[in-house]
Design a protein around this motif. Structure first.
Motif, PDB file in Angstrom:
ATOM      1  N   LEU A 192       2.955  -7.543 -69.853  1.00 45.95           N
ATOM      2  CA  LEU A 192       3.671  -7.851 -71.101  1.00 45.95           C
ATOM      3  C   LEU A 192       4.597  -9.050 -70.918  1.00 45.95           C
ATOM      4  O   LEU A 192       4.873  -9.781 -71.869  1.00 45.95           O
ATOM      5  CB  LEU A 192       4.489  -6.634 -71.564  1.00 45.95           C
ATOM      6  N   ALA A 193       5.061  -9.248 -69.698  1.00 48.25           N
ATOM      7  CA  ALA A 193       5.993 -10.353 -69.429  1.00 48.25           C
ATOM      8  C   ALA A 193       5.273 -11.630 -69.026  1.00 48.25           C
ATOM      9  O   ALA A 193       5.918 -12.670 -68.834  1.00 48.25           O
ATOM     10  CB  ALA A 193       6.978  -9.936 -68.337  1.00 48.25           C
ATOM     11  N   ALA A 194       3.956 -11.580 -68.900  1.00 47.56           N
ATOM     12  CA  ALA A 194       3.195 -12.723 -68.391  1.00 47.56           C
ATOM     13  C   ALA A 194       3.436 -13.980 -69.212  1.00 47.56           C
ATOM     14  O   ALA A 194       3.336 -13.959 -70.444  1.00 47.56           O
ATOM     15  CB  ALA A 194       1.705 -12.388 -68.378  1.00 47.56           C
ATOM     16  N   GLY A 195       3.768 -15.068 -68.554  1.00 50.70           N
ATOM     17  CA  GLY A 195       4.009 -16.338 -69.215  1.00 50.70           C
ATOM     18  C   GLY A 195       5.411 -16.493 -69.779  1.00 50.70           C
ATOM     19  O   GLY A 195       5.720 -17.507 -70.405  1.00 50.70           O
ATOM     20  N   GLY A 196       6.259 -15.515 -69.577  1.00 50.14           N
ATOM     21  CA  GLY A 196       7.607 -15.574 -70.146  1.00 50.14           C
ATOM     22  C   GLY A 196       8.657 -14.937 -69.251  1.00 50.14           C
ATOM     23  O   GLY A 196       8.458 -14.783 -68.049  1.00 50.14           O
ATOM     24  N   ALA A 197       9.762 -14.563 -69.886  1.00 44.27           N
ATOM     25  CA  ALA A 197      10.936 -14.084 -69.151  1.00 44.27           C
ATOM     26  C   ALA A 197      10.873 -12.589 -68.842  1.00 44.27           C
ATOM     27  O   ALA A 197      10.457 -11.785 -69.675  1.00 44.27           O
ATOM     28  CB  ALA A 197      12.194 -14.382 -69.952  1.00 44.27           C
ATOM     29  N   LEU A 198      11.316 -12.236 -67.647  1.00 47.55           N
ATOM     30  CA  LEU A 198      11.410 -10.820 -67.270  1.00 47.55           C
ATOM     31  C   LEU A 198      12.610 -10.123 -67.905  1.00 47.55           C
ATOM     32  O   LEU A 198      12.579  -8.900 -68.112  1.00 47.55           O
ATOM     33  CB  LEU A 198      11.564 -10.697 -65.745  1.00 47.55           C
ATOM     34  N   GLU A 199      13.669 -10.886 -68.184  1.00 49.67           N
ATOM     35  CA  GLU A 199      14.942 -10.264 -68.566  1.00 49.67           C
ATOM     36  C   GLU A 199      14.844  -9.219 -69.685  1.00 49.67           C
ATOM     37  O   GLU A 199      15.416  -8.129 -69.554  1.00 49.67           O
ATOM     38  CB  GLU A 199      15.968 -11.340 -68.944  1.00 49.67           C
ATOM     39  N   PRO A 200      14.140  -9.517 -70.817  1.00 50.91           N
ATOM     40  CA  PRO A 200      14.115  -8.512 -71.883  1.00 50.91           C
ATOM     41  C   PRO A 200      13.443  -7.211 -71.466  1.00 50.91           C
ATOM     42  O   PRO A 200      13.821  -6.130 -71.927  1.00 50.91           O
ATOM     43  CB  PRO A 200      13.335  -9.182 -73.019  1.00 50.91           C
ATOM     44  N   PHE A 201      12.459  -7.318 -70.594  1.00 53.20           N
ATOM     45  CA  PHE A 201      11.747  -6.114 -70.145  1.00 53.20           C
ATOM     46  C   PHE A 201      12.567  -5.340 -69.129  1.00 53.20           C
ATOM     47  O   PHE A 201      12.627  -4.114 -69.164  1.00 53.20           O
ATOM     48  CB  PHE A 201      10.377  -6.496 -69.583  1.00 53.20           C
ATOM     49  N   TRP A 202      13.196  -6.061 -68.233  1.00 49.62           N
ATOM     50  CA  TRP A 202      14.014  -5.382 -67.229  1.00 49.62           C
ATOM     51  C   TRP A 202      15.271  -4.784 -67.843  1.00 49.62           C
ATOM     52  O   TRP A 202      15.836  -3.844 -67.289  1.00 49.62           O
ATOM     53  CB  TRP A 202      14.323  -6.324 -66.068  1.00 49.62           C
ATOM     54  N   ALA A 203      15.694  -5.306 -69.002  1.00 44.11           N
ATOM     55  CA  ALA A 203      16.807  -4.679 -69.720  1.00 44.11           C
ATOM     56  C   ALA A 203      16.382  -3.319 -70.268  1.00 44.11           C
ATOM     57  O   ALA A 203      17.189  -2.390 -70.359  1.00 44.11           O
ATOM     58  CB  ALA A 203      17.275  -5.586 -70.857  1.00 44.11           C
ATOM     59  N   LEU A 204      15.103  -3.201 -70.597  1.00 45.88           N
ATOM     60  CA  LEU A 204      14.581  -1.930 -71.118  1.00 45.88           C
ATOM     61  C   LEU A 204      14.252  -0.949 -69.999  1.00 45.88           C
ATOM     62  O   LEU A 204      14.392   0.261 -70.164  1.00 45.88           O
ATOM     63  CB  LEU A 204      13.299  -2.177 -71.927  1.00 45.88           C
ATOM     64  N   TYR A 205      13.767  -1.471 -68.869  1.00 43.37           N
ATOM     65  CA  TYR A 205      13.348  -0.618 -67.751  1.00 43.37           C
ATOM     66  C   TYR A 205      14.308  -0.848 -66.591  1.00 43.37           C
ATOM     67  O   TYR A 205      14.053  -1.650 -65.699  1.00 43.37           O
ATOM     68  CB  TYR A 205      11.904  -0.932 -67.351  1.00 43.37           C
ATOM     69  N   ALA A 206      15.406  -0.095 -66.625  1.00 46.73           N
ATOM     70  CA  ALA A 206      16.502  -0.303 -65.672  1.00 46.73           C
ATOM     71  C   ALA A 206      16.129   0.036 -64.237  1.00 46.73           C
ATOM     72  O   ALA A 206      16.901  -0.241 -63.315  1.00 46.73           O
ATOM     73  CB  ALA A 206      17.720   0.507 -66.103  1.00 46.73           C
ATOM     74  N   VAL A 207      14.947   0.606 -64.032  1.00 45.83           N
ATOM     75  CA  VAL A 207      14.471   0.897 -62.683  1.00 45.83           C
ATOM     76  C   VAL A 207      14.434  -0.377 -61.832  1.00 45.83           C
ATOM     77  O   VAL A 207      14.484  -0.316 -60.608  1.00 45.83           O
ATOM     78  CB  VAL A 207      13.080   1.576 -62.742  1.00 45.83           C
TER      79      VAL A 207
END
Ligand code: HEM
Length: 81
Positions: A48-63
């Protein structure tokens, strides 16, 4: 580090499949995580993060908010934005 090449967001965006390579950005760094996708404990969600920023996803998945996750990511650094 500063000896790595600078990539544009446009260049990063071209890499969003296993075929073209999977690149992501994090805090100004560019990472080619193609080889890590199959090893990801969270499975294909990583794409889902491919080609873009990790930050929004890692904000959702605090693991991911752990030192060892950043150590894994650092192995795949290819440049800076
Ligand atoms: C779990 C790394 C991107 C979703 C994990 C874990 C690692 C990891 C090491 C296990 C953490 C632990 O349990 O100690 C990475 C790296 C990423 C990345 C290096 C990017 C290069 C993503 C993205 C998503 C995601 C973009 C969602 C869109 C998840 C989920 C888990 C997980 C849901 C929990 C899996 C479970 O325990 O069942 N990730 N991740 N990850 N990741 Fe990622």
């Amino acid at each position: 580090t500063s000896s790595l090449p600078i990539f544009s967001q446009e260049e990063v965006t071209k890499h969003r499949s296993l075929q073209d390579g999977v690149w992501v950005t994090y805090k100004g760094g560019v990472y080619d995580i193609t080889e890590f996708v199959a090893m990801h404990p969270g499975g294909d969600k990583i794409l889902l993060a491919a080609g873009g920023a990790l930050e929004p996803f890692w904000a959702l998945y605090a693991v991911h908010n752990q030192e060892h996750v950043l150590e894994i990511l650092s192995e795949y650094k290819v440049g800076e934005l």
